[in-house]
Design a protein around this motif. Structure first.
Motif, PDB file in Angstrom:
ATOM      1  N   ASN A 202      48.299 -14.034  -2.049  1.00 42.25           N
ATOM      2  CA  ASN A 202      49.039 -15.196  -2.531  1.00 42.25           C
ATOM      3  C   ASN A 202      50.525 -15.046  -2.149  1.00 42.25           C
TER       4      ASN A 202
ATOM      5  N   SER B 101      31.529  -6.109  -4.532  1.00 43.01           N
ATOM      6  CA  SER B 101      31.758  -6.920  -5.743  1.00 43.01           C
ATOM      7  C   SER B 101      30.706  -6.562  -6.783  1.00 43.01           C
TER       8      SER B 101
ATOM      9  N   ASP C 189      42.875  -2.765  -2.506  1.00 37.32           N
ATOM     10  CA  ASP C 189      41.417  -2.947  -2.558  1.00 37.32           C
ATOM     11  C   ASP C 189      40.701  -1.931  -1.677  1.00 37.32           C
TER      12      ASP C 189
ATOM     13  N   LEU D 155      41.817  -7.602   3.639  1.00 42.00           N
ATOM     14  CA  LEU D 155      41.920  -7.066   2.282  1.00 42.00           C
ATOM     15  C   LEU D 155      43.254  -6.362   2.064  1.00 42.00           C
ATOM     16  N   ASN D 156      43.655  -6.350   0.805  1.00 40.57           N
ATOM     17  CA  ASN D 156      44.878  -5.672   0.389  1.00 40.57           C
ATOM     18  C   ASN D 156      44.617  -4.169   0.387  1.00 40.57           C
TER      19      ASN D 156
ATOM     20  N   THR E 295      37.861  -8.936   1.383  1.00 40.93           N
ATOM     21  CA  THR E 295      37.817  -9.780   0.189  1.00 40.93           C
ATOM     22  C   THR E 295      37.962 -11.270   0.500  1.00 40.93           C
ATOM     23  N   GLU E 296      38.633 -11.586   1.624  1.00 41.89           N
ATOM     24  CA  GLU E 296      38.836 -13.000   1.970  1.00 41.89           C
ATOM     25  C   GLU E 296      38.803 -13.122   3.476  1.00 41.89           C
TER      26      GLU E 296
ATOM     27  N   PRO F 125      39.059  -8.245  -6.577  1.00 40.27           N
ATOM     28  CA  PRO F 125      40.016  -8.267  -5.473  1.00 40.27           C
ATOM     29  C   PRO F 125      41.431  -8.695  -5.842  1.00 40.27           C
ATOM     30  N   HIS F 126      42.388  -8.138  -5.102  1.00 38.47           N
ATOM     31  CA  HIS F 126      43.760  -8.619  -5.134  1.00 38.47           C
ATOM     32  C   HIS F 126      43.836  -9.664  -4.020  1.00 38.47           C
ATOM     33  N   LEU F 127      44.031 -10.921  -4.377  1.00 34.13           N
ATOM     34  CA  LEU F 127      43.980 -11.950  -3.336  1.00 34.13           C
ATOM     35  C   LEU F 127      45.351 -12.162  -2.703  1.00 34.13           C
TER      36      LEU F 127
END
Ligand SMILES: NC(=O)c1ccc[n+]([C@@H]2O[C@H](COP(=O)([O-])OP(=O)(O)OC[C@H]3O[C@@H](n4cnc5c(N)ncnc54)[C@H](O)[C@@H]3O)[C@@H](O)[C@H]2O)c1
Length: 405
Positions: free
Chosen positions: A353, A343, A270, A266-267, A295-296, A349-351
């Motif tokens: 990228n 969630s 987040d 996670l960022n 988040t991912e 979330p900030h994904l």
């Protein structure tokens, strides 16, 4: 709310303090500066110079924000510290980041393993007893880690597991199989806190956090006097932060083993939001609530490839190199972890990228003159401990060899 943040000088603690202060809460931070001592001990420095905690708090106040009160003290060694804080400050929420957070540091030798478990477990016990005495209604938001679960061959739930055994059903704490003595200290904390909820009606949220990346938050902005301690070394640097710094100096991204190990990420932005969601939606009395905070999920290799692609977008050529894995862990495994609670409370979330990685790369390149390449390669082996002299690490030759390009 009156919010006490333990570990407020740290990578996550300081940004969290500013985040809550900026939203009008009354914030106290507590830290014993241990992290700065561990850095000196292993010869690692954060990417940017991190001003002293009191200086950062002074700078924050100059910006006309709600002041952040700073308490310097050791929550584990000083059994009375938390008593005094809980009695005088009467926190409504305690956010507990104040532990030794590195798996390699805990696996380095006997002394570090004992220190990690005593510091982490005893600190949390002291918090529990101070709360029981002075603020039993307060909500404890405790940072745990996704690493507590290990990599089981079944789905990972959020802290609890419904079991049927010999025809009878029960709800039990999810069985944990962590990969380091640091992660085990968190498992011990979780058990102690579940006990406190049952015995003393505590409100507890255990945040099993994934691996955090990044160092940009709205409150830090572009002010170097408010920055946080971003690490890229093998002991305190988390994997994506480390890859970005390697890319910035043209060093190959060093993947441990096959790189098929999957974890949740996670960022840092987040992290702050998740903690806010936990604090503003407290657990009930007697509730030991567990949220999986990521988040991912990515494999290490996927992360390395993403960093390589982002670097290419920015005109840089980056290689990936596999090292013998210094850790004892499964490299190919099932991984499916529930993470819907945050969630459901509203986390957006900030994904990860290319823009996010690009910003991280830019920052690392700006401070490239501070980067110590020798501190990046792994020097702690899970079976043998330290593989180089503890002092003068920057000149030590790592024994872990590249096995294939
Ligand atoms: N950074 C991550 O990716 C990550 C992931 C999962 C969980 N966590 C957990 O989040 C928390 C914060 O992590 P971080 O990366 O900010 O670590 P950090 O080391 O930067 O911050 C921890 C802070 O706690 C302080 N501290 C430690 N022991 C203390 C004691 N006995 N008394 C007072 N202060 C003490 C340290 O000096 C340090 O400033 C840790 O508990 C960690 O285990 C972090």
């Amino acid at each position: 709310m009156r919010i006490c943040i333990l570990g407020g000088d740290g990578y996550l603690g300081w940004p969290t303090a500013m985040y809550f202060s900026a939203r009008g809460h009354e914030v106290m931070v507590v830290d014993n500066m241990a992290k700065r001592g561990w850095e000196a001990e292993i010869g690692a420095k954060p990417l940017e110079h991190v001003p002293a905690l009191k200086e950062r708090a002074r700078r924050w106040k100059q910006k006309k924000f709600q002041p952040i009160e700073v308490v310097i003290g050791n929550i584990a060694d000083d059994g009375q510290l938390m008593n005094g804080i809980c009695h005088d400050f009467r926190p409504e929420a305690i956010i507990h980041y104040g532990e030794q957070p590195s798996a390699p540091y805990s696996m380095l030798n006997q002394e570090n393993a004992v220190y990690t478990q005593c510091n982490n477990v005893v600190g949390t016990l002291n918090v529990m007893f101070a709360m029981r005495e002075h603020c039993p209604q307060a909500h404890l938001v405790k940072l745990g880690t996704m690493g507590e679960y290990g990599t089981p061959n079944i789905d990972i739930e959020e802290g609890w597991l419904d079991v049927t055994h010999n025809g009878r059903k029960d709800r039990v704490l999810y069985p944990k199989k962590p990969h380091s003595l640091y992660h085990l200290s968190k498992v011990h904390d979780s058990h102690n806190l579940e006990f406190a909820s049952r015995m003393w009606d505590f409100r507890v949220t255990d945040l099993n956090q994934g691996v955090v990346y990044g160092s940009d938050t709205d409150e830090i902005g572009n002010d170097p006097e408010l920055c946080t301690s971003f690490h890229y070394d093998d002991v305190f640097g988390t994997v994506l932060n480390r890859f970005v710094v390697q890319a910035a100096i043209g060093m190959p991204l060093t993947v441990y083993g096959s790189g098929k190990q999957i974890r949740g990420y996670l960022n840092i932005r987040d992290t702050l939001r998740c903690v806010e969601l936990a604090v503003t939606n407290p657990a009930g009395r007697g509730e030991f609530r567990v949220f999986n905070q990521f988040t991912e999920q990515f494999s290490v290799m996927e992360l390395a490839q993403r960093v390589r692609e982002s670097a290419a977008i920015n005109g840089m050529k980056v290689e990936i190199q596999h090292l013998r894995n210094p850790r004892v862990e499964q490299e190919e495994h099932y991984y499916h972890a529930a993470h819907s609670s945050l969630s459901s409370l509203g986390l957006e979330p900030h994904l990860l990228n290319h823009e996010v990685i690009g910003q991280m790369l830019e920052k690392a390149m700006k401070t490239a003159n501070r980067i110590n390449e020798a501190s990046i390669l792994p020097k702690v082996d899970w079976k043998q401990g330290w593989q180089a002299p503890v002092t003068g690490l920057s000149t030590a030759v790592p024994r872990l060899q590249a096995v294939r390009a």
